[in-house]
Design a protein around this motif. Structure first.
Motif, mmCIF file in Angstrom:
data_model
loop_
_atom_site.group_PDB
_atom_site.id
_atom_site.type_symbol
_atom_site.label_atom_id
_atom_site.label_comp_id
_atom_site.label_asym_id
_atom_site.label_seq_id
_atom_site.Cartn_x
_atom_site.Cartn_y
_atom_site.Cartn_z
ATOM 1 N N ASP A 1 0.851 -1.147 -0.229
ATOM 2 C CA ASP A 1 0.056 0.124 -0.197
ATOM 3 C C ASP A 1 0.800 1.207 0.069
ATOM 4 N N ILE A 2 1.947 1.229 0.923
ATOM 5 C CA ILE A 2 2.957 2.344 0.681
ATOM 6 C C ILE A 2 4.396 1.918 0.761
ATOM 7 N N CYS A 3 5.112 2.678 0.056
ATOM 8 C CA CYS A 3 6.796 2.457 0.201
ATOM 9 C C CYS A 3 7.356 3.887 0.704
ATOM 10 N N VAL A 4 8.014 3.696 1.877
ATOM 11 C CA VAL A 4 8.863 4.730 2.288
ATOM 12 C C VAL A 4 10.195 4.764 2.279
ATOM 13 N N SER A 5 10.918 5.617 2.145
ATOM 14 C CA SER A 5 12.304 5.543 2.196
ATOM 15 C C SER A 5 13.240 6.972 2.399
ATOM 16 N N ARG A 6 14.131 6.726 3.104
ATOM 17 C CA ARG A 6 14.696 8.000 3.715
ATOM 18 C C ARG A 6 16.489 7.822 3.384
ATOM 19 N N ALA A 7 16.751 8.765 2.734
ATOM 20 C CA ALA A 7 18.560 9.038 3.047
ATOM 21 C C ALA A 7 18.886 7.934 1.955
ATOM 22 N N VAL A 8 18.423 7.408 0.838
ATOM 23 C CA VAL A 8 18.986 6.466 0.207
ATOM 24 C C VAL A 8 19.397 6.896 -1.208
ATOM 25 N N SER A 9 18.738 7.583 -1.869
ATOM 26 C CA SER A 9 19.470 8.259 -3.381
ATOM 27 C C SER A 9 18.445 9.339 -3.878
ATOM 28 N N ARG A 10 18.839 10.053 -4.723
ATOM 29 C CA ARG A 10 17.972 10.955 -5.348
ATOM 30 C C ARG A 10 16.640 10.539 -5.742
ATOM 31 N N LEU A 11 15.884 11.408 -5.919
ATOM 32 C CA LEU A 11 14.292 10.810 -6.181
ATOM 33 C C LEU A 11 14.256 10.245 -7.725
ATOM 34 N N SER A 12 15.067 10.606 -8.674
ATOM 35 C CA SER A 12 14.720 10.052 -9.888
ATOM 36 C C SER A 12 15.134 8.599 -9.956
ATOM 37 N N SER A 13 16.189 8.184 -9.434
ATOM 38 C CA SER A 13 16.706 6.741 -8.909
ATOM 39 C C SER A 13 15.931 6.129 -7.853
ATOM 40 N N LEU A 14 15.404 6.835 -6.858
ATOM 41 C CA LEU A 14 14.833 6.113 -5.837
ATOM 42 C C LEU A 14 13.418 5.595 -6.372
ATOM 43 N N SER A 15 12.789 6.615 -7.193
ATOM 44 C CA SER A 15 11.457 6.290 -7.783
ATOM 45 C C SER A 15 11.710 4.890 -8.465
ATOM 46 N N GLU A 16 12.662 4.477 -9.163
ATOM 47 C CA GLU A 16 12.664 3.346 -10.033
ATOM 48 C C GLU A 16 12.923 1.979 -8.975
ATOM 49 N N LEU A 17 13.606 2.430 -7.880
ATOM 50 C CA LEU A 17 13.853 1.458 -6.600
ATOM 51 C C LEU A 17 12.411 1.089 -6.035
ATOM 52 N N CYS A 18 11.760 2.122 -5.861
ATOM 53 C CA CYS A 18 10.443 2.147 -4.999
ATOM 54 C C CYS A 18 9.141 2.047 -5.588
ATOM 55 N N LEU A 19 8.852 2.627 -6.874
ATOM 56 C CA LEU A 19 7.503 2.575 -7.388
ATOM 57 C C LEU A 19 6.975 1.120 -7.624
ATOM 58 N N PRO A 20 7.940 0.194 -8.274
ATOM 59 C CA PRO A 20 7.412 -1.053 -8.613
ATOM 60 C C PRO A 20 6.834 -1.786 -7.466
ATOM 61 N N LEU A 21 7.324 -1.413 -6.374
ATOM 62 C CA LEU A 21 6.751 -2.216 -4.988
ATOM 63 C C LEU A 21 5.489 -1.795 -4.754
ATOM 64 N N VAL A 22 5.019 -0.819 -5.167
ATOM 65 C CA VAL A 22 3.700 -0.096 -4.782
ATOM 66 C C VAL A 22 2.462 -0.622 -5.505
ATOM 67 N N ARG A 23 1.515 -0.947 -5.014
ATOM 68 C CA ARG A 23 0.295 -1.506 -5.792
ATOM 69 C C ARG A 23 -0.474 -0.363 -6.379
ATOM 70 N N GLN A 24 -1.247 -0.696 -7.311
ATOM 71 C CA GLN A 24 -2.021 0.494 -7.834
ATOM 72 C C GLN A 24 -2.640 1.430 -6.865
ATOM 73 N N ASP A 25 -3.026 2.753 -7.038
ATOM 74 C CA ASP A 25 -3.275 3.369 -5.948
ATOM 75 C C ASP A 25 -2.992 3.401 -4.697
ATOM 76 N N GLY A 26 -1.697 3.011 -4.544
ATOM 77 C CA GLY A 26 -0.819 2.810 -3.273
ATOM 78 C C GLY A 26 -0.003 4.218 -3.275
ATOM 79 N N LEU A 27 0.744 4.436 -2.306
ATOM 80 C CA LEU A 27 1.563 5.583 -2.222
ATOM 81 C C LEU A 27 3.205 5.344 -2.052
ATOM 82 N N PHE A 28 3.873 6.249 -2.679
ATOM 83 C CA PHE A 28 5.387 6.245 -2.577
ATOM 84 C C PHE A 28 5.588 7.581 -1.767
ATOM 85 N N ILE A 29 6.301 7.456 -0.632
ATOM 86 C CA ILE A 29 6.423 8.516 0.287
ATOM 87 C C ILE A 29 7.939 8.636 0.646
#
Ligand code: SAM
Length: 215
Positions: free
Chosen positions: A112-140
């Motif tokens: 439902d939600i993916c969170v991440s702090r101090a891992v990388s800049r948003l462009s690359s972090l989106s590639e790491l995190c968004l694939p894990l989020v279900r449709q209508d879920g949130l990446f924060i």
């Protein structure tokens, strides 16, 4: 446990007790000021390190099923000790890179939600995190003062991975007035199978909007 273990294993650069309280614990739960975590069931924390922000969120919202993921095993070993000591259930610490977890059907588009702090800049972090989020879920992502620049740079990447920026919340925290910015990115369509690319590629070759190249 964090401060004590840090003497033997490098977990954090912040070691003074009050500072740990503010810069790790308070910061980790700051997103709860505008996200109603009670409405969600599952959460994954990518690059959790010593458990931030995932572990304090679990303590505050015990109903959440939480996966704490990190590519460094010594941090996962520490987290397993903490989970045991606090007798937490519905939380597991997983040793693995986000790129690998996101290709595993047990994790891909499951949260439902993916969170991440101090891992990388948003462009690359989106590639790491968004694939894990279900449709209508949130990446924060937990971001700091360069947030606007990072958002601009990541605009195209976020769209490609199936996300859409829905809002941005800025907060000043505690006695040190720590600035924290939370872009809230909604998953609006599935991530194409192509992503994430191979281990290390998202961080080495991020998909960015290069303003000077666009002119
Ligand atoms: N999130 C924690 C915090 O804010 O205190 C830890 C931040 S630490 C600077 C970055 C962490 O991300 C490290 O523990 C590192 O092992 C992990 N990491 C970096 N790239 C990763 C990847 N591709 N997949 C999983 N973990 C990753």
């Amino acid at each position: 446990m964090l401060v004590e273990t840090n003497n033997a294993v490098n977990l954090t650069a912040i070691t003074e007790f009050d500072e740990v309280g503010e810069k790790h614990f308070l910061d980790s739960v700051a997103s709860a000021a505008f996200i109603d975590f009670k409405k969600y069931e599952s959460l994954i924390d990518i690059g959790t390190g010593a458990g931030f922000p995932g572990l304090p969120l679990k303590i505050l919202f015990p109903h959440l099923n939480i996966v704490l993921a990190d590519s460094l095993n010594k941090r996962i070993n520490f987290l397993n000790l903490v989970i045991e000591e606090l007798e937490l259930t519905g939380v597991c610490a997983v040793h693995g890179r986000a790129e690998e977890l996101a290709r595993d059907p047990e994790y891909r588009e499951r949260f439902d939600i993916c969170v991440s702090r101090a891992v990388s800049r948003l462009s690359s972090l989106s590639e790491l995190c968004l694939p894990l989020v279900r449709q209508d879920g949130l990446f924060i992502p937990y971001k700091s003062k360069e947030v606007n620049e990072e958002l601009q740079e990541a605009e195209r990447a976020i769209k490609i991975f199936g996300g859409e920026i829905s809002e941005k919340k800025d907060i000043y925290l505690g006695s040190s007035n720590l600035f924290r910015s939370f872009p809230v990115i909604k998953k609006v369509k599935p991530t194409p199978d192509l992503y994430p690319r191979k281990n290390g590629v998202p961080q080495k070759k991020p998909i960015i909007v290069n303003k000077s190249a666009e002119k």
